[in-house]
Write a protein that holds these residues in place. Structure first.
Motif, PDB file in Angstrom:
ATOM      1  N   TYR A  48      56.478 -32.270 -46.321  1.00 58.58           N
ATOM      2  CA  TYR A  48      56.726 -31.027 -45.415  1.00 58.58           C
ATOM      3  C   TYR A  48      57.445 -31.746 -44.082  1.00 58.58           C
ATOM      4  O   TYR A  48      57.942 -30.970 -43.330  1.00 58.58           O
ATOM      5  N   ALA A  49      57.172 -33.032 -43.967  1.00 58.80           N
ATOM      6  CA  ALA A  49      57.478 -33.512 -42.478  1.00 58.80           C
ATOM      7  C   ALA A  49      58.943 -33.227 -42.211  1.00 58.80           C
ATOM      8  O   ALA A  49      59.348 -32.825 -40.950  1.00 58.80           O
ATOM      9  N   GLN A  50      60.007 -33.671 -42.951  1.00 55.18           N
ATOM     10  CA  GLN A  50      61.270 -33.757 -42.508  1.00 55.18           C
ATOM     11  C   GLN A  50      61.853 -32.329 -42.390  1.00 55.18           C
ATOM     12  O   GLN A  50      62.282 -31.880 -41.385  1.00 55.18           O
ATOM     13  N   PRO A  51      61.524 -31.129 -43.069  1.00 59.78           N
ATOM     14  CA  PRO A  51      61.804 -29.955 -42.964  1.00 59.78           C
ATOM     15  C   PRO A  51      61.276 -29.326 -41.624  1.00 59.78           C
ATOM     16  O   PRO A  51      61.932 -28.595 -41.036  1.00 59.78           O
ATOM     17  N   LEU A  52      60.095 -29.672 -41.321  1.00 57.71           N
ATOM     18  CA  LEU A  52      59.420 -29.100 -40.236  1.00 57.71           C
ATOM     19  C   LEU A  52      59.930 -29.701 -38.923  1.00 57.71           C
ATOM     20  O   LEU A  52      60.314 -29.145 -38.090  1.00 57.71           O
ATOM     21  N   TYR A  53      60.283 -30.944 -38.932  1.00 62.21           N
ATOM     22  CA  TYR A  53      60.982 -31.748 -38.032  1.00 62.21           C
ATOM     23  C   TYR A  53      62.321 -31.154 -37.708  1.00 62.21           C
ATOM     24  O   TYR A  53      62.783 -30.842 -36.583  1.00 62.21           O
ATOM     25  N   ASN A  54      63.265 -30.822 -38.670  1.00 61.56           N
ATOM     26  CA  ASN A  54      64.504 -30.316 -38.537  1.00 61.56           C
ATOM     27  C   ASN A  54      64.422 -28.928 -38.004  1.00 61.56           C
ATOM     28  O   ASN A  54      65.089 -28.590 -37.108  1.00 61.56           O
ATOM     29  N   ALA A  55      63.299 -27.955 -38.154  1.00 58.72           N
ATOM     30  CA  ALA A  55      63.009 -26.621 -37.794  1.00 58.72           C
ATOM     31  C   ALA A  55      62.740 -26.515 -36.402  1.00 58.72           C
ATOM     32  O   ALA A  55      63.195 -25.832 -35.638  1.00 58.72           O
ATOM     33  N   VAL A  56      61.799 -27.322 -36.157  1.00 59.26           N
ATOM     34  CA  VAL A  56      61.107 -27.581 -34.873  1.00 59.26           C
ATOM     35  C   VAL A  56      62.436 -28.120 -33.737  1.00 59.26           C
ATOM     36  O   VAL A  56      62.536 -27.643 -32.607  1.00 59.26           O
ATOM     37  N   SER A  57      63.151 -29.093 -33.961  1.00 61.87           N
ATOM     38  CA  SER A  57      64.077 -29.789 -33.160  1.00 61.87           C
ATOM     39  C   SER A  57      65.117 -28.777 -33.019  1.00 61.87           C
ATOM     40  O   SER A  57      65.713 -28.521 -31.914  1.00 61.87           O
ATOM     41  N   GLN A  58      65.527 -27.726 -34.049  1.00 60.33           N
ATOM     42  CA  GLN A  58      66.629 -27.112 -33.681  1.00 60.33           C
ATOM     43  C   GLN A  58      66.018 -25.998 -32.911  1.00 60.33           C
ATOM     44  O   GLN A  58      66.918 -25.370 -31.980  1.00 60.33           O
ATOM     45  N   ARG A  99      48.872 -32.880 -36.240  1.00 66.65           N
ATOM     46  CA  ARG A  99      48.889 -34.278 -36.190  1.00 66.65           C
ATOM     47  C   ARG A  99      50.454 -34.659 -36.306  1.00 66.65           C
ATOM     48  O   ARG A  99      50.918 -35.542 -35.424  1.00 66.65           O
ATOM     49  N   THR A 100      51.019 -34.073 -37.478  1.00 63.59           N
ATOM     50  CA  THR A 100      52.527 -34.543 -37.679  1.00 63.59           C
ATOM     51  C   THR A 100      53.324 -34.067 -36.692  1.00 63.59           C
ATOM     52  O   THR A 100      54.119 -34.997 -36.137  1.00 63.59           O
ATOM     53  N   LEU A 101      53.336 -32.844 -35.878  1.00 69.56           N
ATOM     54  CA  LEU A 101      53.997 -32.480 -34.753  1.00 69.56           C
ATOM     55  C   LEU A 101      53.562 -33.308 -33.557  1.00 69.56           C
ATOM     56  O   LEU A 101      54.484 -33.710 -32.972  1.00 69.56           O
ATOM     57  N   SER A 102      52.404 -34.014 -33.707  1.00 74.15           N
ATOM     58  CA  SER A 102      52.289 -34.879 -32.118  1.00 74.15           C
ATOM     59  C   SER A 102      52.967 -36.063 -32.686  1.00 74.15           C
ATOM     60  O   SER A 102      53.442 -36.666 -31.778  1.00 74.15           O
ATOM     61  N   GLU A 103      52.949 -36.746 -33.628  1.00 76.26           N
ATOM     62  CA  GLU A 103      53.373 -37.926 -34.106  1.00 76.26           C
ATOM     63  C   GLU A 103      54.874 -37.913 -33.878  1.00 76.26           C
ATOM     64  O   GLU A 103      55.657 -38.643 -33.560  1.00 76.26           O
ATOM     65  N   MET A 104      55.577 -36.606 -34.217  1.00 78.99           N
ATOM     66  CA  MET A 104      56.890 -36.473 -33.837  1.00 78.99           C
ATOM     67  C   MET A 104      57.330 -36.540 -32.464  1.00 78.99           C
ATOM     68  O   MET A 104      58.518 -36.358 -32.098  1.00 78.99           O
ATOM     69  N   GLY A 105      56.319 -36.260 -31.588  1.00 89.53           N
ATOM     70  CA  GLY A 105      56.417 -36.476 -30.058  1.00 89.53           C
ATOM     71  C   GLY A 105      56.390 -34.906 -29.331  1.00 89.53           C
ATOM     72  O   GLY A 105      56.863 -34.955 -28.223  1.00 89.53           O
ATOM     73  N   LEU A 106      55.999 -33.908 -30.070  1.00 90.76           N
ATOM     74  CA  LEU A 106      55.619 -32.649 -29.567  1.00 90.76           C
ATOM     75  C   LEU A 106      54.573 -32.660 -28.478  1.00 90.76           C
ATOM     76  O   LEU A 106      53.594 -32.821 -29.277  1.00 90.76           O
ATOM     77  N   PRO A 107      54.547 -32.270 -27.699  1.00 87.94           N
ATOM     78  CA  PRO A 107      53.263 -32.341 -26.699  1.00 87.94           C
ATOM     79  C   PRO A 107      52.299 -31.520 -27.264  1.00 87.94           C
ATOM     80  O   PRO A 107      52.644 -30.171 -27.529  1.00 87.94           O
ATOM     81  N   ALA A 108      50.890 -31.765 -27.014  1.00 91.82           N
ATOM     82  CA  ALA A 108      49.901 -31.009 -27.686  1.00 91.82           C
ATOM     83  C   ALA A 108      50.041 -29.576 -26.833  1.00 91.82           C
ATOM     84  O   ALA A 108      49.406 -28.871 -27.366  1.00 91.82           O
ATOM     85  N   ASN A 109      50.191 -29.788 -25.663  1.00 95.98           N
ATOM     86  CA  ASN A 109      50.388 -28.335 -24.824  1.00 95.98           C
ATOM     87  C   ASN A 109      51.398 -27.236 -25.209  1.00 95.98           C
ATOM     88  O   ASN A 109      51.000 -26.359 -24.764  1.00 95.98           O
ATOM     89  N   ARG A 110      52.019 -27.727 -26.056  1.00 94.31           N
ATOM     90  CA  ARG A 110      53.051 -26.907 -26.509  1.00 94.31           C
ATOM     91  C   ARG A 110      52.914 -26.155 -28.010  1.00 94.31           C
ATOM     92  O   ARG A 110      53.552 -25.502 -28.364  1.00 94.31           O
ATOM     93  N   VAL A 111      51.589 -26.443 -28.421  1.00 90.73           N
ATOM     94  CA  VAL A 111      51.143 -26.029 -29.731  1.00 90.73           C
ATOM     95  C   VAL A 111      49.784 -25.343 -29.615  1.00 90.73           C
ATOM     96  O   VAL A 111      49.062 -26.097 -29.263  1.00 90.73           O
ATOM     97  N   ALA A 112      49.759 -24.196 -30.327  1.00 91.74           N
ATOM     98  CA  ALA A 112      48.179 -23.655 -30.450  1.00 91.74           C
ATOM     99  C   ALA A 112      47.960 -23.511 -31.897  1.00 91.74           C
ATOM    100  O   ALA A 112      48.648 -23.390 -32.687  1.00 91.74           O
ATOM    101  N   LEU A 113      46.523 -23.792 -32.141  1.00 88.14           N
ATOM    102  CA  LEU A 113      46.177 -23.545 -33.615  1.00 88.14           C
ATOM    103  C   LEU A 113      45.142 -22.324 -33.983  1.00 88.14           C
ATOM    104  O   LEU A 113      44.344 -21.989 -33.079  1.00 88.14           O
ATOM    105  N   SER A 114      45.649 -21.823 -34.731  1.00 87.39           N
ATOM    106  CA  SER A 114      44.486 -20.475 -35.039  1.00 87.39           C
ATOM    107  C   SER A 114      44.238 -20.378 -36.577  1.00 87.39           C
ATOM    108  O   SER A 114      45.234 -21.074 -37.383  1.00 87.39           O
ATOM    109  N   SER A 115      43.660 -19.468 -37.103  1.00 83.84           N
ATOM    110  CA  SER A 115      43.486 -19.237 -38.744  1.00 83.84           C
ATOM    111  C   SER A 115      43.450 -17.724 -38.891  1.00 83.84           C
ATOM    112  O   SER A 115      42.905 -17.136 -38.348  1.00 83.84           O
TER     113      SER A 115
END
Length: 130
Positions: A48-58, A99-115
């Motif tokens: 999922y990493a590359q498609p996720l990166y593409n979608a988030v960066s766009q 963790r993948t988003l963080s490794e891509m450089g997206l700051p943690a304060n820009r992401v929220a986790l829920s379930s």
């Protein structure tokens, strides 16, 4: 940081376009919203990493101040024991995506986790944009 997939998401999220730099993401209601990405964990090692990166960066190119909701969706199929196992696995999958988003450089304060739980055939992680 994420440069094996492309330039760091930090560049688009903060540097040069710091509109969202001081925002902190907290979980939002996703009912009725269309996810940016749906990752179905229906087999081991889902790529999922590359498609996720593409979608988030766009998304960050179009909306530099965007926040993201990462939602662990557990399959409600099976009995109570299976549902508990699905919730646990789905949460782990979502944490891995975070963790993948963080490794891509997206700051943690820009992401929220829920379930949540849904009538899906498999556990999923859905990423929504705000």
């Amino acid at each position: 940081q994420g440069e094996s997939l492309g330039s760091s998401l930090l560049d688009a999220a903060v540097t040069g376009r710091g509109q969202g730099a001081n925002q902190v993401a907290s979980p939002a209601d996703t009912a009725g919203r269309r996810p940016l990405v749906v990752i179905r964990f229906d087999r081991p090692n889902v790529p999922y990493a590359q498609p996720l990166y593409n979608a988030v960066s766009q998304t960050l190119e179009a909306r530099p101040g965007a926040l993201f909701d990462v939602v662990a969706v557990a399959s409600a199929q099976g009995g109570a024991g299976q549902a508990a196992l699905n919730q646990n696995q789905s949460r782990r999958n979502a944490e891995r995506v975070m963790r993948t988003l963080s490794e891509m450089g997206l700051p943690a304060n820009r992401v929220a986790l829920s379930s949540t739980t849904a009538q899906t055939g498999t556990n999923e992680v859905r990423i929504y944009v705000r």
